[in-house]
Structures are given as structure tokens and as C-alpha cells.
Design a protein around this motif. Structure first.
Motif, PDB file in Angstrom:
ATOM      1  N   PHE A 237       0.811  -1.225   0.000  1.00  0.00           N
ATOM      2  CA  PHE A 237       0.000   0.000   0.000  1.00  0.00           C
ATOM      3  C   PHE A 237       0.844   1.275   0.000  1.00  0.00           C
ATOM      4  O   PHE A 237       0.495   2.246  -0.698  1.00  0.00           O
ATOM      5  CB  PHE A 237      -0.961   0.003   1.187  1.00  0.00           C
ATOM      6  CG  PHE A 237      -1.833   1.226   1.230  1.00  0.00           C
ATOM      7  CD1 PHE A 237      -2.907   1.364   0.359  1.00  0.00           C
ATOM      8  CD2 PHE A 237      -1.560   2.262   2.120  1.00  0.00           C
ATOM      9  CE1 PHE A 237      -3.699   2.500   0.380  1.00  0.00           C
ATOM     10  CE2 PHE A 237      -2.347   3.402   2.144  1.00  0.00           C
ATOM     11  CZ  PHE A 237      -3.427   3.520   1.276  1.00  0.00           C
ATOM     12  N   PRO A 238       1.955   1.346   0.757  1.00  0.00           N
ATOM     13  CA  PRO A 238       2.769   2.574   0.692  1.00  0.00           C
ATOM     14  C   PRO A 238       3.234   2.897  -0.729  1.00  0.00           C
ATOM     15  O   PRO A 238       3.272   4.071  -1.112  1.00  0.00           O
ATOM     16  CB  PRO A 238       3.958   2.245   1.606  1.00  0.00           C
ATOM     17  CG  PRO A 238       3.414   1.253   2.581  1.00  0.00           C
ATOM     18  CD  PRO A 238       2.456   0.421   1.791  1.00  0.00           C
ATOM     19  N   LEU A 239       3.575   1.872  -1.508  1.00  0.00           N
ATOM     20  CA  LEU A 239       3.978   2.111  -2.896  1.00  0.00           C
ATOM     21  C   LEU A 239       2.794   2.584  -3.732  1.00  0.00           C
ATOM     22  O   LEU A 239       2.929   3.478  -4.578  1.00  0.00           O
ATOM     23  CB  LEU A 239       4.563   0.835  -3.499  1.00  0.00           C
ATOM     24  CG  LEU A 239       5.902   0.354  -2.925  1.00  0.00           C
ATOM     25  CD1 LEU A 239       6.306  -0.964  -3.567  1.00  0.00           C
ATOM     26  CD2 LEU A 239       6.987   1.396  -3.140  1.00  0.00           C
ATOM     27  N   THR A 240       1.627   1.966  -3.494  1.00  0.00           N
ATOM     28  CA  THR A 240       0.426   2.374  -4.218  1.00  0.00           C
ATOM     29  C   THR A 240       0.075   3.824  -3.894  1.00  0.00           C
ATOM     30  O   THR A 240      -0.252   4.621  -4.787  1.00  0.00           O
ATOM     31  CB  THR A 240      -0.755   1.460  -3.846  1.00  0.00           C
ATOM     32  OG1 THR A 240      -0.394   0.101  -4.096  1.00  0.00           O
ATOM     33  CG2 THR A 240      -1.995   1.808  -4.655  1.00  0.00           C
ATOM     34  N   TYR A 241       0.161   4.167  -2.618  1.00  0.00           N
ATOM     35  CA  TYR A 241      -0.147   5.534  -2.188  1.00  0.00           C
ATOM     36  C   TYR A 241       0.850   6.526  -2.790  1.00  0.00           C
ATOM     37  O   TYR A 241       0.470   7.601  -3.273  1.00  0.00           O
ATOM     38  CB  TYR A 241      -0.110   5.613  -0.662  1.00  0.00           C
ATOM     39  CG  TYR A 241      -0.260   7.019  -0.125  1.00  0.00           C
ATOM     40  CD1 TYR A 241      -1.488   7.674  -0.170  1.00  0.00           C
ATOM     41  CD2 TYR A 241       0.834   7.695   0.414  1.00  0.00           C
ATOM     42  CE1 TYR A 241      -1.624   8.975   0.303  1.00  0.00           C
ATOM     43  CE2 TYR A 241       0.712   8.986   0.890  1.00  0.00           C
ATOM     44  CZ  TYR A 241      -0.521   9.622   0.832  1.00  0.00           C
ATOM     45  OH  TYR A 241      -0.650  10.903   1.294  1.00  0.00           O
TER      46      TYR A 241
END
Length: 705
Positions: A486-490
Motif C-alpha cells: 500500500f505505501p507504494l500504491t499511495y
């Protein structure tokens, strides 16, 4: 979420890498073709040279027999033995050259060699028409096959069985005794004729219900050839049709079962070859041993002793195409695990150094023969049958050279593994064997290997203890992966949002620069992004970082034993394709069925692509729209015959991505706040890196000159 140019480039890069990876998995590269060509030409050259030596020797023996009446009989017999061997070697050489031509059809050398060797075979056939009738009419004397008495055997007379040792008698029609070694997992059938391992059934497992006989038999009957070949008096001898003596199956105190079979070379029963099979009370590993007692003086010195195992692999699973693409021969030699091509119609490997083990690998099961003291060398070949109606996949042949027998009794120990290709089971079979490398987890790329070994497999093993439905396990695994990522997606979304809100300002700044000055416009764009604090690669790099995980899943699901015959929703087997409808015709590269999971995955990907395209307010690269829609359609064709678990995973991943995008847009990202922050960045002084300062200093020096 807007699709800026860098995000699109990132998606295209991932798509291109993914498609390239698929093509790599399903075709031989030019380098592989070159290697395959050279190996077969070199092997053909070597075989033809050996055949030429035999051919000349046999031809000279025949020519001498015409002028030397005293040695005529012995010369004729020598020619009758040598020339067929030469012809056989020529045939092997022709086969190697023919394989080379499959890699390079236009090469002249293999074609010329095939023509020349065929002519020599014709010449040998002409000589044998003259030699064979004369040789067959001669009585043959030998004192090596009886107990000290000379026995004369001719073609129209049979010596008394009491005077001839079993090693030198052969009866293809003899009825063989059958013996069973069985434990809680393995049922092995052994014949007294040839001491052959006739069949092996894994009693814990079943074939897919589409098969009439659902017993999971790894091999049986004529589809399996298992024999030992050696030379006595320069004659090639095989155990294939020899009758061994045995006292039957013995059950030991520890619960293991053992059978010893003996082939005697003399009627006093002092010289013999011994096959011993032993199966423990539990487990997938059988002990196997070949012993030679008093055979050294009888056997031709320097001639190879070869254990041959030829196995035609039966279809065991639902999807013939997918199953066939995972069947091949694996082997470990020189500390490395390697394998023959899974997709080529033919492949072979001549290994002229020590070999630890050779495996006959199905998609989910394997037969592995392990030499405890290593094979001296080996030749392995695989031929694709490509006939689904016959329910057989490939014929794999392994010729394994054993150490020469010494004085007295020489024993050569082996283990034979009959069992599932499950990571934990294979890795427990012995330290340093590396049998687990038969499972395609991405061993050639350390990152994919680590993801599968240390993340995916442990999670699967943990969850299956508490959850019996593998569809739910895949769902939980996907959620965990998406949470971790999720951090990469965000970050990717945030980068795109930043570029979107400043785009009107960037367009206004670029209006002053003519479109034909592309370099100047690019420099102005990068300067603008630096001033407002936007990283133009921010939307691309997170996608590229996720690529190893994408490929790891592509490798893991079709090879995952855990998914075998596990149903979920409409899919009856998550390791094979799910079919909700059969077509009355076959579509090339697609098949004759409709996989609903693959179809839903494709639709979800197209919807996601369409949403991004509609939200992208900026100009698009020429042809970009078509390319973005083309990738999901290509995946529809590629994945229709793959594991339904894989398509289900991609579908769930898309749906979770939709949810994450909505949550980010709804709760985490405010375009107005982003714009305010970027406006504030404009007022800050632009810091320059040391590299930029050095570059500017060099430019100033050059300007002064």
C-alpha cells in the motif's frame, strides 16, 4: 486517478516485461537454439567418428575372411558383431544431426553428414546380407557360460538349461513373477523378469476425475523400460529379458519390506548381479542397490556399465497443455540443478561429468533416482508426444553410467524418490540434494525466489492449518500483499495527483517554447517539476518495484501443489483452468473452453484501464490508448489455459486496487491541499546537488576557454 505520461510508461514497461517473460517461458531463445545446435552437432561428430572406427574394423575383418581360410570363421563372426554396432552408432549420429537441423534448418553440414552416414548404413546392410547367413550357420563354442563344461549352441539346437547360466539365456515370452512392496504412501510392483521396477502407485493421491482410472500411477507396463546393460566378451548384454531368482518379499522388524533378485552368471551361483529393493514402513524414498559379485573377470574391461530408464509420462491432471508445460527431466550435476526444455518438441543433454540425481518430473509428482556415490556420466533426452487423446505427455530417457565393478563384491547404492513436488517434502529428503529446485519458484532470479520461499509459501503453510478453503487462503494472501504494498500504491497515486494539479501551470509555461524545440521543452519541464518539488518518476518506480511480485505469483500458482484438485466456487481445481462453457471449436492460443476467472480478470483490468484513461486530462502518446487495452486482451489468451488460482489472484488484486484507489481519493488525498503545498515549495530556494554544482562549474570553465 490521472494517468500521467510516466505512469503510463511504467504500466507499459511492466506489461512489456510480463509479455516478454511469458514468451521466454514458451519458446527457445536464439542463444538456446545455438547451444542446442552445437551440442547435437558435436554429439553427432563424436558418434560418427566412433562409428567409422567400428565400420572400418568390421569391413576389414570381412575382407580378410575372403583371403584367410584359416581365420575365416573367426573373422566372419567378428564382422557380424562389429558391423551392427557401427550401424547403430551411425543411426544415433543421424538422430543428433536431425535434432540440430530443428534448431537451424538451413545449415549444410548436418544435412551433408546425414546423407553420408545413410550411404554408409546402406553399405553395412549390403555386407550383412552376405555375412549374417554365414555367421548364423556356424556353431558357437564357449566355456564362460557353464560350470566348467564346454557347451555348443547353434541356431537350430538348444543346450540343456541345466548347463547354461540364466545370464546367458533369454526368453521374451516367459511369464514373470510379480512382487509388491507397499507402505502407507507408495505401492511398487517388481518383476522377476529383468528385476524390473514395473510400476509405482502413490496411494494417497488420485488423478483428476476426467481420467477413467483415477489411481495415481507414475509409470507402468510397456511405458516404462528399466534395465542394466554391460559387456561380456565384447557383446552387449541386457538384463531386460533375463529371469532373476528371488526368495520373495521379506518384512523386517522395523516394518520395512525388502526383495533381493539375483541373476547368476554360472551354474555354481558364485558369480551374479544382484538387485535389491527396500521400502520403509512410511515415506516416499525407496532404497535400491545393484551389486556385482565375481563379475570383473567376465565383463569387458573399459566397457561402460549403464543403467537405462525410459519412462513415458502419463497425464495425471486436468489441463493437458498446462500440465505438459511443466513436465521434463531435471538433474543435478557439478553442484547445479538444471533441466531439459519444457516446451521444445525434443531436447537432450550429454553430461560427461559426475551426476548426483536425475528426475522424471510431472507437474506435481516426480520419480527421482539418486546415486549416493554419483553416476560417472549420463545422457538424458526428452521427446514431446503432443497427443492429448493418448493421455501421455513426454518420453524421457536417462542412460546413467555406473562405476566399473571391482574384485569380489561391488555394491552401488541408490535412493529412488516417488512423491509429490511439494516444497517442504522435497527439501526434507536430504540436505544438499536440492530436490526442491524442481519447483519453478524463480530460482534464476533471487528476488522471486525469496518472495516465494520466505513469504508466499510460509503464509500458505500457516493459513492452511486453520483454513480448509484455498480460495479463502488466496484472498487473505492477496489482502496481505496489497497491505504491504500500500505505501507504494499511495506514493504512486500521490505523485500522479501532484503532476495533475500543476499541469495547467506547466502547460502555460510551455506555451512560450515552440513545440519543435523538444529538448528545450523537456529541460523547462524538469526545471518546473524541481521547483515545485515533484518527482516525475514517482508514479513509475513503485509499479516497477512491484513487478517481481507479479512474476512470483505467475510462477507460484501453476506449480503450487497446495492448489492441486482444490475446488473454489465454480472451479473444480485451482491448479488448472476453470471451464464454465465448452466451445464447439478451438480458437488458436485460446482453446476450446471459457475460463470465467480469466474472463473476469480481463474485464476488471479493462475497466481499470478505462477509468484511468477517462481521468487523464493531459495529452496522450500516439497509439497509447490502443496499447493499454491490448495488454488485457493478450492476457485473456495467455491465461485461459493456466491455473485458475492465478487468474483468481489477479482478479482479487484488481478489486482490492479499486478499493484502495477509492479510499485514497476519499480520505487521504486532497487536490487543493496538494496544490497549496506545491505553491509553497516555489517560494523555497532550489537546492542543488553536488553533482549539479560540479556540472555547472565545468560548464563555466568551458565557457571561459
Amino acid at each position: 486517478m490521472g494517468m500521467d505520461r510516466n505512469s503510463v510508461i511504467g504500466l507499459l514497461l511492466i506489461g512489456a516485461l510480463f509479455v516478454g517473460f511469458i514468451f521466454y517461458q514458451n519458446s527457445i531463445s536464439e542463444n538456446q537454439k545455438e547451444k542446442y545446435f552445437e551440442e547435437n552437432v558435436n554429439r553427432g561428430d563424436s558418434l560418427s567418428k566412433r562409428a567409422d572406427v567400428l565400420f572400418i574394423e568390421g569391413k576389414q575383418a570381412f575382407e580378410k575372411s575372403l583371403v584367410d581360410s584359416l581365420k575365416k570363421d573367426s573373422l566372419i563372426l567378428a564382422a557380424s558383431e562389429i558391423l551392427p554396432k557401427a550401424r547403430s552408432k551411425f543411426e544415433e549420429a543421424i538422430t543428433s544431426y536431425s535434432r540440430a537441423l530443428k534448431a537451424k534448418k538451413d545449415e549444410k553440414q548436418p544435412t551433408e553428414m546425414i546423407t553420408m552416414l545413410t550411404k554408409k548404413q546402406i553399405e553395412i546392410d549390403s555386407l550383412l546380407k552376405i555375412i549374417t547367413p554365414v555367421a548364423d550357420s556356424m556353431p558357437v563354442k564357449t566355456d564362460t557360460i557353464s560350470s566348467g563344461k564346454e557347451v555348443t549352441v547353434s541356431n537350430d539346437s538348444v543346450a540343456k538349461p541345466a548347463l547354461i547360466a540364466p545370464m546367458f539365456t533369454e526368453n521374451k515370452k516367459v511369464v514373470s513373477d510379480t512382487f509388491i512392496l507397499e507402505n502407507s504412501k507408495v505401492k511398487a510392483t517388481i518383476l522377476s523378469k529383468g528385476a524390473k521396477l514395473e510400476s509405482v502407485e502413490l496411494t494417497e493421491f488420485k488423478k483428476h476425475p476426467k481420467h477413467e482410472d483415477t489411481r495415481l500411477i507414475l509409470f507402468e507396463g510397456d511405458s516404462n523400460v528399466f534395465d542394466l546393460r554391460y559387456f561380456i566378451d565384447r557383446k552387449d548384454v541386457s538384463t531386460k529379458n533375463k529371469v532373476f531368482e528371488t526368495k520373495g518379499v521379506i518384512e523386517k522388524a522395523d516394518g520395512s519390506k525388502e526383495i533381493t533378485l539375483l541373476l547368476y552368471a554360472d551354474t555354481l551361483k558364485k558369480k551374479y548381479i544382484e538387485f535389491r529393493y527396500s521400502l520403509p514402513s512410511d515415506g516416499y524414498m525407496m532404497d535400491f542397490e545393484i551389486s556385482f559379485n565375481g563379475m570383473k573377470a567376465m565383463m569387458t574391461q573399459g566397457a561402460p556399465v549403464v543403467l537405462n530408464w525410459k519412462m513415458t509420462l502419463p497425464s495425471l491432471e486436468k489441463g493437458y497443455i498446462n500440465e505438459d508445460s511443466y513436465c521434463t527431466a531435471y538433474f543435478k550435476a557439478n553442484e547445479d540443478v538444471d533441466y531439459l526444455s519444457e516446451t521444445s518438441s525434443e531436447d537432450s543433454e550429454e553430461i560427461n561429468y559426475k551426476v548426483d540425481w536425475i528426475a522424471f518430473k510431472h507437474q506435481f509428482f516426480s520419480t527421482v533416482i539418486i546415486a549416493k556415490n554419483q553416476f560417472e556420466s549420463a545422457t538424458i533426452s526428452s521427446v514431446k508426444l503432443d497427443d492429448p487423446k493418448e493421455n501421455f505427455l513426454k518420453t524421457i530417457t536417462a542412460s546413467m553410467t555406473l562405476p566399473e565393478p571391482g574384485d569380489g563384491k561391488t555394491s552401488i547404492p541408490f535412493n529412488i524418490y516417488f512423491g509429490p513436488n511439494k516444497y517442504n517434502i522435497l527439501s526434507d529428503q536430504g540436505e544438499g540434494l536440492d530436490l526442491e529446485q524442481m519447483i519453478p519458484l524463480g530460482w534464476s532470479f533471487f528476488l522471486m525466489e525469496w518472495i516465494n520461499r520466505f513469504a508466499v509459501i510460509p503464509v500458505f503453510n500457516f493459513l492452511e492449518v486453520y483454513i480448509g478453503n484455498y480460495g479463502i487462503i488466496i484472498l487473505i494472501l492477496t489482502i496481505l500483499l496489497k497491505v504491504v504494498l500500500f505505501p507504494l500504491t499511495y506514493k504512486s497515486y500521490l505523485s500522479t495527483a501532484k503532476m495533475k494539479v500543476v499541469k495547467p501551470q506547466l502547460d502555460k509555461a510551455l506555451e512560450k517554447i515552440p513545440k519543435e524545440k523538444m529538448q528545450e521543452r523537456q529541460q523547462a519541464t524538469m526545471a518546473f517539476y524541481k521547483k515545485v518539488g515533484v518527482n516525475p518518476l514517482g508514479g513509475c518506480l513503485p509499479m516497477v518495484v512491484q513487478f517481481p511480485i507479479l512474476i512470483s505469483m505467475f510462477r507460484f500458482f501453476p506449480a503450487s501443489f497446495e492448489l492441486r484438485q482444490q475446488p473454489f466456487l465454480w472451479a473444480d481445481d485451482l491448479s488448472a483452468y476453470d471451464s464454465v462453457a465448452s466451445l464447439p471449436f478451438e480458437i488458436p492460443m485460446y482453446g476450446a473452453h471459457i475460463s470465467l476467472f480469466t474472463l473476469l480478470m480481463t474485464i476488471s483490468t479493462i475497466i481499470y484501464t478505462r477509468m484511468n484513461m477517462q481521468m487523464n486530462t493531459g495529452p496522450q502518446m500516439p497509439g497509447m490508448k490502443v496499447m493499454m487495452y491490448l495488454f488485457p486482451i493478450m492476457f485473456l489468451f495467455f491465461l485461459n489455459n493456466y491455473s485458475s488460482g492465478l487468474s483468481y489472484y489477479y482478479l482479487v488484486a484488481n478489486l482490492i486496487t479499486f478499493a484502495q484507489m477509492w479510499a485514497i481519493r476519499r480520505f487521504l488525498v486532497d487536490d487543493n491541499k496538494i496544490l497549496d503545498k506545491l505553491e509553497a515549495n516555489k517560494k523555497k530556494p532550489v537546492t542543488k546537488s553536488k553533482f549539479q554544482l560540479k556540472l555547472e562549474e565545468m560548464q563555466k570553465r568551458n565557457a571561459k576557454k
